[in-house]
Design an enzyme around this catalytic site. Structure first.
Site, PDB file in Angstrom:
ATOM      1  N   ASN A 275       0.802  -1.224   0.000  1.00  0.00           N
ATOM      2  CA  ASN A 275       0.000   0.000   0.000  1.00  0.00           C
ATOM      3  C   ASN A 275       0.839   1.281   0.000  1.00  0.00           C
ATOM      4  O   ASN A 275       0.580   2.206  -0.767  1.00  0.00           O
ATOM      5  CB  ASN A 275      -0.993  -0.014   1.163  1.00  0.00           C
TER       6      ASN A 275
ATOM      7  N   GLY B 127       2.355  -5.571   7.503  1.00  0.00           N
ATOM      8  CA  GLY B 127       1.340  -6.219   6.684  1.00  0.00           C
ATOM      9  C   GLY B 127       0.116  -6.555   7.502  1.00  0.00           C
ATOM     10  O   GLY B 127      -0.130  -5.966   8.568  1.00  0.00           O
ATOM     11  N   SER B 128      -0.651  -7.517   7.038  1.00  0.00           N
ATOM     12  CA  SER B 128      -1.898  -7.880   7.704  1.00  0.00           C
ATOM     13  C   SER B 128      -1.626  -8.605   9.014  1.00  0.00           C
ATOM     14  O   SER B 128      -0.569  -9.215   9.212  1.00  0.00           O
ATOM     15  CB  SER B 128      -2.740  -8.767   6.792  1.00  0.00           C
TER      16      SER B 128
ATOM     17  N   GLU C 157       4.334  -4.605  12.481  1.00  0.00           N
ATOM     18  CA  GLU C 157       3.428  -3.475  12.277  1.00  0.00           C
ATOM     19  C   GLU C 157       2.260  -3.987  11.436  1.00  0.00           C
ATOM     20  O   GLU C 157       2.418  -4.270  10.246  1.00  0.00           O
ATOM     21  CB  GLU C 157       4.150  -2.322  11.566  1.00  0.00           C
ATOM     22  N   LEU C 158       1.077  -4.096  12.068  1.00  0.00           N
ATOM     23  CA  LEU C 158      -0.007  -4.861  11.474  1.00  0.00           C
ATOM     24  C   LEU C 158      -1.226  -3.980  11.181  1.00  0.00           C
ATOM     25  O   LEU C 158      -1.094  -2.790  10.946  1.00  0.00           O
ATOM     26  CB  LEU C 158      -0.354  -6.034  12.400  1.00  0.00           C
ATOM     27  N   GLY C 159      -2.404  -4.571  11.178  1.00  0.00           N
ATOM     28  CA  GLY C 159      -3.599  -3.859  10.767  1.00  0.00           C
ATOM     29  C   GLY C 159      -4.190  -2.984  11.844  1.00  0.00           C
ATOM     30  O   GLY C 159      -3.650  -2.844  12.942  1.00  0.00           O
TER      31      GLY C 159
ATOM     32  N   CYS D 150      -3.166   1.171   6.930  1.00  0.00           N
ATOM     33  CA  CYS D 150      -3.392   0.537   8.230  1.00  0.00           C
ATOM     34  C   CYS D 150      -3.997   1.505   9.237  1.00  0.00           C
ATOM     35  O   CYS D 150      -4.694   1.099  10.169  1.00  0.00           O
ATOM     36  CB  CYS D 150      -2.096  -0.058   8.772  1.00  0.00           C
TER      37      CYS D 150
ATOM     38  N   GLU E 147     -11.150  -5.123   9.595  1.00  0.00           N
ATOM     39  CA  GLU E 147     -10.405  -4.098   8.871  1.00  0.00           C
ATOM     40  C   GLU E 147     -10.791  -4.227   7.400  1.00  0.00           C
ATOM     41  O   GLU E 147     -10.538  -5.256   6.769  1.00  0.00           O
ATOM     42  CB  GLU E 147      -8.896  -4.288   9.043  1.00  0.00           C
TER      43      GLU E 147
ATOM     44  N   PHE F 227      -9.991  -2.168   4.581  1.00  0.00           N
ATOM     45  CA  PHE F 227      -8.944  -1.867   3.606  1.00  0.00           C
ATOM     46  C   PHE F 227      -9.552  -1.501   2.249  1.00  0.00           C
ATOM     47  O   PHE F 227      -9.083  -1.918   1.193  1.00  0.00           O
ATOM     48  CB  PHE F 227      -7.956  -3.035   3.460  1.00  0.00           C
TER      49      PHE F 227
END
Length: 491
Positions: free
Chosen positions: A160, A236-237, A258-260, A292, A386, A388
């Site tokens: 993204n 990512g997710s 570092e996630l959603g 995110c 989430e 997105f």
């Protein structure tokens, strides 16, 4: 972008069909087209790495890393300054390519390149900061702690915001004395990988310190397993992050996740509705909601929820959707068909559960119309998941206590925001929200690459990257003591 449109910097990456290890090398894997989401046309043909390529790259990185760590801080810093200067001189070329590869607007590509330049300068500045501490100890003994690189850092980045989300790990990891093996998302291999390779190649980074290997999930798993890699930085997710943590943890690696997020924007009854609607629209629809930090829940006081919803509907209907990279629209496409179908399923399931479609909910090819859902309640997918995608989800509340309960009713804990002229009241609410990022009188997609960035719960493992957090993430402490002579012990 045809090759004829490119300048010197990206041309080599777009034409080579190779991986990068300091040189451009053939892959043992396949070669795949990279498709521009807005047009469906190929931008380039990209080499895809295999797990065998990961093993070779990780060994090479481990061999190159000690000499880099031993290099003086000024010499290392100069590499980052040269890379930043090159990015500035190639600004227009890089911004357009990032926009096209990610399906974003040109303003989004320009933002990524601007932040990349800051990240490179910040990495150079990291090297002029203190690298340790002198500790209190007994007389006659020098005791100090110094920061040591991990060795080889594996970076796995998403589609993204690929340039920023790769470089925010690659640059400080290199600055701290590590070598890096970077696996960008195969949908954005240039923005998330080969662009960075070209900057560092031209800036004179010694060979073997940066490897760029796009690939699918088995390549990421190989990176998490490889014994030469001592840390994994993953963005990512949440679902993928759990798998990364499991594999990397089993191999005793440090992991930064570092996630959603399902990020709430709380709008109190005394808010200026025009300002609130502008903030909510930006947070929900920027880059088609593929962020995110996107505003996943718009929590509006019941006395203003209907009026706010009408303003959001007006904004949604005024937004154009199309090839945003070419300036033809405000919003661009979603990244791929799978993501579009997921967004539409969440919207459809929520409508079946009782939510109201105020506008949108339709798509053409990969272009999803900005959507407003009202009447959303806990238990609906639009509340829980989430998304997105470009979906504004409006939830009403009756009291501050209910707003706090709704905002915290999620496994995520990334970003939160509150809008009210009563700053003290907003701050009191904010202190009770479970989030890593908190913004008073702003929306949830409020980020600068110089701040410590990290979430809680399903949004990450509690650490932060960026700014003052970089030394902590990309190095580890070593305790050292020094005496003139050894002491005599009782035995």
């Amino acid at each position: 972008m045809s090759v004829s449109e490119t300048t010197h910097l990206l041309q080599r990456a777009l034409e080579s069909e190779c991986l990068f290890n300091g040189d451009w090398i053939p892959t043992s894997g396949s070669v795949m087209p990279v498709i521009e989401p807005a047009t469906g046309e190929p931008l380039m043909r990209c080499a895809m790495a295999s797990p065998a390529d990961i093993a070779i790259a990780s060994r090479s990185a481990a061999l190159a890393q000690p000499a880099w760590a031993a290099l003086g801080p000024r010499e290392r810093a100069e590499v980052f300054r040269k890379a930043a200067d090159l990015a500035q001189r190639s600004f227009a070329e890089l911004a357009l390519y990032v926009a096209r590869e990610t399906g974003g607007g040109l303003y989004k590509g320009e933002h990524e390149v601007r932040e990349a330049i800051v990240l490179l300068h910040q990495a150079a500045g990291l090297l002029s900061q203190p690298h340790g501490l002198v500790l209190p100890s007994a007389a006659g003994r020098l005791s100090y702690a110094r920061r040591q690189p991990h060795g080889v850092v594996g970076v796995i980045s998403p589609f993204n915001f690929p340039l920023v989300l790769s470089l925010r790990s690659v640059a400080p990891a290199l600055a701290a004395g590590n070598a890096v093996v970077l696996k960008p998302d195969p949908q954005t291999p240039v923005s998330g990988g080969f662009l960075i390779a070209r900057l560092f190649e031209e800036a004179g980074l010694p060979k073997g310190l940066l490897h760029v290997l796009p690939g699918a999930a088995p390549v990421g798993e190989a990176l998490c397993r490889d014994p030469n890699v001592r840390m994994i930085a993953f963005t990512g997710s949440t679902a993928a992050g759990r798998k990364v943590a499991e594999v990397a943890g089993r191999n005793l690696k440090k992991v930064a996740l570092e996630l959603g997020g399902k990020n709430p924007l709380i709008i109190l009854e005394d808010a200026d509705l025009d300002l609130a609607a502008s903030n909510a629209a930006w947070g929900a629809w920027l880059h088609q909601g593929q962020i995110c930090m996107a505003t996943g829940l718009i929590l509006a006081h019941e006395s203003i929820a209907a009026s706010l919803t009408r303003k959001l509907v007006d904004k949604a209907r005024a937004l154009t959707v199309g090839n945003a990279a070419r300036g033809e629209a405000a919003l661009g496409p979603l990244i791929n068909q799978r993501q579009l179908q997921r967004v539409h399923e969440i919207v459809s399931d929520s409508l079946q559960a009782g939510a109201r479609l105020e506008t949108g909910g339709e798509y053409d090819q990969l272009f999803y119309q900005p959507t407003v859902l009202s009447g959303v309640r806990p238990g609906m997918r639009a509340f829980e998941d989430e998304i997105f995608g470009p979906v504004a989800t409006v939830v009403s509340f009756a009291s501050d206590e209910e707003a706090i309960e709704l905002a915290n009713r999620t496994e995520y804990g990334l970003s939160a925001a509150i809008i009210s002229p009563s700053v003290g009241r907003a701050m009191a609410i904010g202190e009770r929200l479970d989030c890593g990022l908190l913004h008073i009188n702003d929306q949830t997609v409020a980020d600068e690459c110089i701040n410590p960035f990290g979430g809680r719960g399903a949004s990450g493992n509690g650490g932060s990257v960026g700014g003052p957090a970089d030394w902590d993430e990309y190095s580890q402490w070593q305790w050292v003591t020094v005496k003139n002579t050894p002491p005599i012990y009782p035995f």
